[in-house]
Design a protein around this motif. Structure first.
Motif, PDB file in Angstrom:
ATOM      1  N   PRO A  47      10.813 -31.708  26.285  1.00 40.69           N
ATOM      2  CA  PRO A  47      10.963 -31.552  27.725  1.00 40.69           C
ATOM      3  C   PRO A  47      10.281 -30.790  28.706  1.00 40.69           C
ATOM      4  N   TYR A  48       9.358 -29.652  28.153  1.00 36.91           N
ATOM      5  CA  TYR A  48       8.886 -28.813  28.534  1.00 36.91           C
ATOM      6  C   TYR A  48       7.687 -30.250  28.508  1.00 36.91           C
ATOM      7  N   LEU A  49       6.886 -30.756  27.939  1.00 32.70           N
ATOM      8  CA  LEU A  49       5.702 -31.741  28.363  1.00 32.70           C
ATOM      9  C   LEU A  49       5.862 -32.649  29.573  1.00 32.70           C
ATOM     10  N   VAL A  50       7.260 -33.331  29.446  1.00 34.38           N
ATOM     11  CA  VAL A  50       8.096 -34.248  30.511  1.00 34.38           C
ATOM     12  C   VAL A  50       7.961 -33.510  31.545  1.00 34.38           C
ATOM     13  N   ALA A  51       8.589 -32.394  31.389  1.00 30.23           N
ATOM     14  CA  ALA A  51       8.316 -31.711  32.761  1.00 30.23           C
ATOM     15  C   ALA A  51       7.006 -31.275  33.449  1.00 30.23           C
ATOM     16  N   THR A  52       6.388 -31.371  32.778  1.00 26.93           N
ATOM     17  CA  THR A  52       5.368 -30.435  33.699  1.00 26.93           C
ATOM     18  C   THR A  52       4.333 -32.402  33.901  1.00 26.93           C
ATOM     19  N   THR A  53       4.691 -32.789  32.592  1.00 31.49           N
ATOM     20  CA  THR A  53       4.210 -34.279  32.953  1.00 31.49           C
ATOM     21  C   THR A  53       3.821 -34.820  34.378  1.00 31.49           C
ATOM     22  N   LEU A  54       5.089 -34.837  34.323  1.00 28.16           N
ATOM     23  CA  LEU A  54       6.710 -35.550  35.792  1.00 28.16           C
ATOM     24  C   LEU A  54       5.979 -35.114  37.338  1.00 28.16           C
ATOM     25  N   LEU A  55       6.100 -33.040  36.759  1.00 32.76           N
ATOM     26  CA  LEU A  55       5.622 -32.276  37.910  1.00 32.76           C
ATOM     27  C   LEU A  55       3.972 -32.991  38.611  1.00 32.76           C
ATOM     28  N   HIS A  56       3.132 -33.106  37.441  1.00 36.36           N
ATOM     29  CA  HIS A  56       1.990 -33.261  37.884  1.00 36.36           C
ATOM     30  C   HIS A  56       1.046 -34.782  38.763  1.00 36.36           C
ATOM     31  N   ILE A  57       2.339 -35.653  37.869  1.00 33.18           N
ATOM     32  CA  ILE A  57       1.972 -36.833  38.786  1.00 33.18           C
ATOM     33  C   ILE A  57       2.576 -36.494  40.177  1.00 33.18           C
ATOM     34  N   THR A  58       3.753 -35.792  40.366  1.00 35.03           N
ATOM     35  CA  THR A  58       4.397 -36.018  41.507  1.00 35.03           C
ATOM     36  C   THR A  58       3.154 -35.493  42.252  1.00 35.03           C
ATOM     37  N   TRP A  59       3.125 -34.914  41.896  1.00 35.77           N
ATOM     38  CA  TRP A  59       2.153 -33.599  43.174  1.00 35.77           C
ATOM     39  C   TRP A  59       0.401 -34.414  43.465  1.00 35.77           C
ATOM     40  N   LEU A  60       0.485 -35.724  42.043  1.00 34.39           N
ATOM     41  CA  LEU A  60      -0.858 -36.020  42.298  1.00 34.39           C
ATOM     42  C   LEU A  60      -0.014 -37.211  43.570  1.00 34.39           C
ATOM     43  N   TYR A  61       0.694 -37.886  43.424  1.00 33.93           N
ATOM     44  CA  TYR A  61       1.496 -38.825  44.422  1.00 33.93           C
ATOM     45  C   TYR A  61       1.421 -37.913  46.059  1.00 33.93           C
ATOM     46  N   MET A  62       1.734 -37.040  46.160  1.00 30.54           N
ATOM     47  CA  MET A  62       1.704 -35.979  47.436  1.00 30.54           C
ATOM     48  C   MET A  62       0.058 -36.225  47.770  1.00 30.54           C
ATOM     49  N   TYR A  63      -0.316 -35.699  46.629  1.00 28.10           N
ATOM     50  CA  TYR A  63      -2.403 -35.582  47.530  1.00 28.10           C
ATOM     51  C   TYR A  63      -2.295 -37.222  47.764  1.00 28.10           C
ATOM     52  N   ALA A  64      -1.982 -38.297  47.341  1.00 23.53           N
ATOM     53  CA  ALA A  64      -2.596 -39.398  47.085  1.00 23.53           C
ATOM     54  C   ALA A  64      -2.106 -39.757  48.869  1.00 23.53           C
ATOM     55  N   LEU A  65      -0.963 -39.813  49.205  1.00 20.06           N
ATOM     56  CA  LEU A  65      -0.121 -39.992  50.247  1.00 20.06           C
ATOM     57  C   LEU A  65       0.491 -39.353  51.345  1.00 20.06           C
ATOM     58  N   LEU A  66       0.273 -38.346  50.989  1.00 16.18           N
ATOM     59  CA  LEU A  66       1.491 -37.863  52.121  1.00 16.18           C
ATOM     60  C   LEU A  66      -0.434 -37.407  53.106  1.00 16.18           C
ATOM     61  N   PRO A  67       0.106 -37.466  54.544  1.00 17.03           N
ATOM     62  CA  PRO A  67      -2.086 -36.569  55.484  1.00 17.03           C
ATOM     63  C   PRO A  67      -1.313 -34.958  54.878  1.00 17.03           C
ATOM     64  N   PHE A  68      -1.971 -34.408  55.065  1.00 13.54           N
ATOM     65  CA  PHE A  68      -2.231 -33.238  54.835  1.00 13.54           C
ATOM     66  C   PHE A  68      -3.581 -32.601  56.397  1.00 13.54           C
ATOM     67  N   ASP A  69      -3.155 -32.681  57.136  1.00  7.51           N
ATOM     68  CA  ASP A  69      -3.285 -32.433  58.477  1.00  7.51           C
ATOM     69  C   ASP A  69      -4.292 -30.745  58.765  1.00  7.51           C
ATOM     70  N   LEU A  70      -3.270 -29.790  58.681  1.00  2.36           N
ATOM     71  CA  LEU A  70      -4.245 -28.723  59.065  1.00  2.36           C
ATOM     72  C   LEU A  70      -5.122 -27.831  57.795  1.00  2.36           C
ATOM     73  N   VAL A  71      -5.194 -29.585  56.990  1.00  5.53           N
ATOM     74  CA  VAL A  71      -5.984 -29.024  55.411  1.00  5.53           C
ATOM     75  C   VAL A  71      -7.610 -29.765  55.883  1.00  5.53           C
ATOM     76  N   GLU A  72      -7.117 -30.745  56.563  1.00  3.75           N
ATOM     77  CA  GLU A  72      -7.704 -31.784  57.315  1.00  3.75           C
ATOM     78  C   GLU A  72      -8.999 -31.078  58.341  1.00  3.75           C
ATOM     79  N   MET A  73      -7.768 -29.973  59.554  1.00  2.21           N
ATOM     80  CA  MET A  73      -8.440 -29.814  60.550  1.00  2.21           C
ATOM     81  C   MET A  73      -8.970 -28.999  59.916  1.00  2.21           C
ATOM     82  N   TYR A  74      -9.115 -27.748  59.104  1.00  2.96           N
ATOM     83  CA  TYR A  74      -9.755 -26.371  58.502  1.00  2.96           C
ATOM     84  C   TYR A  74     -11.142 -27.197  57.906  1.00  2.96           C
ATOM     85  N   CYS A  75     -10.609 -28.506  57.219  1.00  7.04           N
ATOM     86  CA  CYS A  75     -12.232 -28.757  56.697  1.00  7.04           C
ATOM     87  C   CYS A  75     -13.035 -29.269  57.698  1.00  7.04           C
ATOM     88  N   ALA A  76     -12.549 -29.717  58.531  1.00  2.94           N
ATOM     89  CA  ALA A  76     -13.369 -29.414  59.778  1.00  2.94           C
ATOM     90  C   ALA A  76     -14.063 -28.755  60.548  1.00  2.94           C
TER      91      ALA A  76
END
Length: 113
Positions: A47-76
């Motif tokens: 269960p630990y392995l499955v939970a951390t894998t799902l958490l990681h995959i979810t985080w990667l989808y958020m990273y790829a799909l969601l706009p991070f305007d605040l981060v982009e603003m600071y980067c610019a």
């Protein structure tokens, strides 16, 4: 058959040592093969392995799909590349996974004594 086994894998749970059959089986194995290894794995690991894998995959989808305007603003503003967004999104997850793995290692150490 225990006689031909090269090692024993025990999936340990809270009730393992309270049941007669697992204790009998481990005792028989240790009498037949006193120098062969016994690997003890807690039942909670999958269960630990499955939970951390799902958490990681979810985080990667958020990273790829969601706009991070605040981060982009600071980067610019600081003239940083888009790869810095990784630091604001992926690194916190990696730290969380390391903390969970550290906790897991302590649980395993306590189990082994």
């Amino acid at each position: 058959c225990l006689r031909h086994a090269k090692s024993l894998v025990v999936l340990y749970s809270e009730s393992y040592a309270r049941r007669l059959w697992p204790v009998y089986e481990m005792t028989s194995y240790l009498l037949l093969h006193p120098k062969n290894p016994v690997h003890v794995l807690p039942v909670g690991f999958p269960p630990y392995l499955v939970a951390t894998t799902l958490l990681h995959i979810t985080w990667l989808y958020m990273y790829a799909l969601l706009p991070f305007d605040l981060v982009e603003m600071y980067c610019a503003q600081w003239k940083l590349g888009r790869d810095v967004r990784y630091l604001f999104t992926q690194v916190p997850l990696d730290i969380l996974l390391v903390v969970i793995a550290h906790w897991w290692a302590h649980q395993l150490k306590d189990l082994r004594g």
